[in-house]
Design a protein around this motif. Structure first.
Motif: not given
Length: 251
Positions: A2-3, A6-7, A31-32, A35, A202
């Motif tokens: 989910w992270n 989202f990112l 946002a980071f 997370a 990521y």
């Protein structure tokens, strides 16, 4: 998982906005942090992903004839030198004294653009002169240094400076600013990579979404022109100033 979802969404939105008027870091960097990234990995991974979006946007602007290489070919080397010096200086000097100065300058940029109805609405560029070239080189070096040293509002300062010096409209100013910003971004990216502050697991998928966002944003900017870019530019400029105010004087 989910992270990452989202990112990727935040990265798409950030690069979409950034390709139009700058200020995408207002969306992606927080946002980071949300997370759970540490500050250095947040900045490093964001720089990695954002640089791919910046490159995509720059390339599309260039292909559409909105990057004036007769101007920026002289400015690019000084932007690069400024960024290198900025990154090295940040390791030696406390950044805190810059906050009030940057807030004042970017508030001026946003407010002046808001109340100046004709600013950047028409392309009044005619030719390169010794004066505007010298001012452009000074702008490139100064903003390159600032981006390497600190960063917030880099896109806004570049767009406003290019409009003021060369009389570009917002579309041409955004294209040229994005190209110069890409140069300073790459410099910072190399430093973060050498220091091992990038999470590639990521960063790579987020970068892919940033490429899509940058493509879409640039397409919208080229189709809608200065009438769309100017209000987004004003909002993002004032948003950077508000972010700095909240971070340093309220929280």
């Amino acid at each position: 998982m989910w992270n990452l979802v989202f990112l990727c969404f935040a990265g798409f939105l950030a690069s979409f906005v950034d390709s139009i008027a700058g200020g995408g870091g207002l969306i992606s960097v927080p946002a980071f942090f949300i997370a759970g990234f540490s500050p250095y990995f947040a900045l490093g991974t964001n720089k990695f992903a954002a640089t791919t979006g910046s490159f995509t946007s720059s390339l599309r602007f260039a292909r559409s004839g909105k990057v004036n290489f007769s101007v920026i070919k002289y400015i690019i080397p000084f932007t690069l030198i400024g960024a290198i010096l900025g990154v090295k200086t940040v390791l030696l000097i406390n950044q805190d004294f810059l906050y009030p100065l940057v807030m004042a300058l970017i508030l001026f940029v946003g407010a002046y653009s808001l109340f100046s109805k004709n600013l950047g609405m028409e392309n009044g560029f005619t030719k390169v002169t010794k004066l505007n070239l010298a001012l452009g080189i000074l702008l490139g070096f100064t903003i390159g240094f600032y981006d390497g040293f600190f960063g917030p509002g880099t896109g806004s300062f570049l767009i406003f400076g290019l409009i003021s010096i060369f009389k570009f409209d917002f579309v041409s100013a955004s294209g040229n600013a994005k190209f110069l910003n890409f140069i300073s971004n790459v410099t910072s990216l190399v430093v973060f990579a050498i220091e091992g502050k990038i999470n590639y697991l990521y960063g790579i998928p987020i970068a892919i979404f940033m490429v899509f966002g940058a493509n879409f944003g640039t397409k919208v900017a080229l189709n809608k022109g200065s009438k769309l870019i100017k209000p987004i530019f004003i909002v993002m400029s004032l948003g950077v100033a508000l972010k700095l105010l909240i971070e340093n004087y309220i929280l």
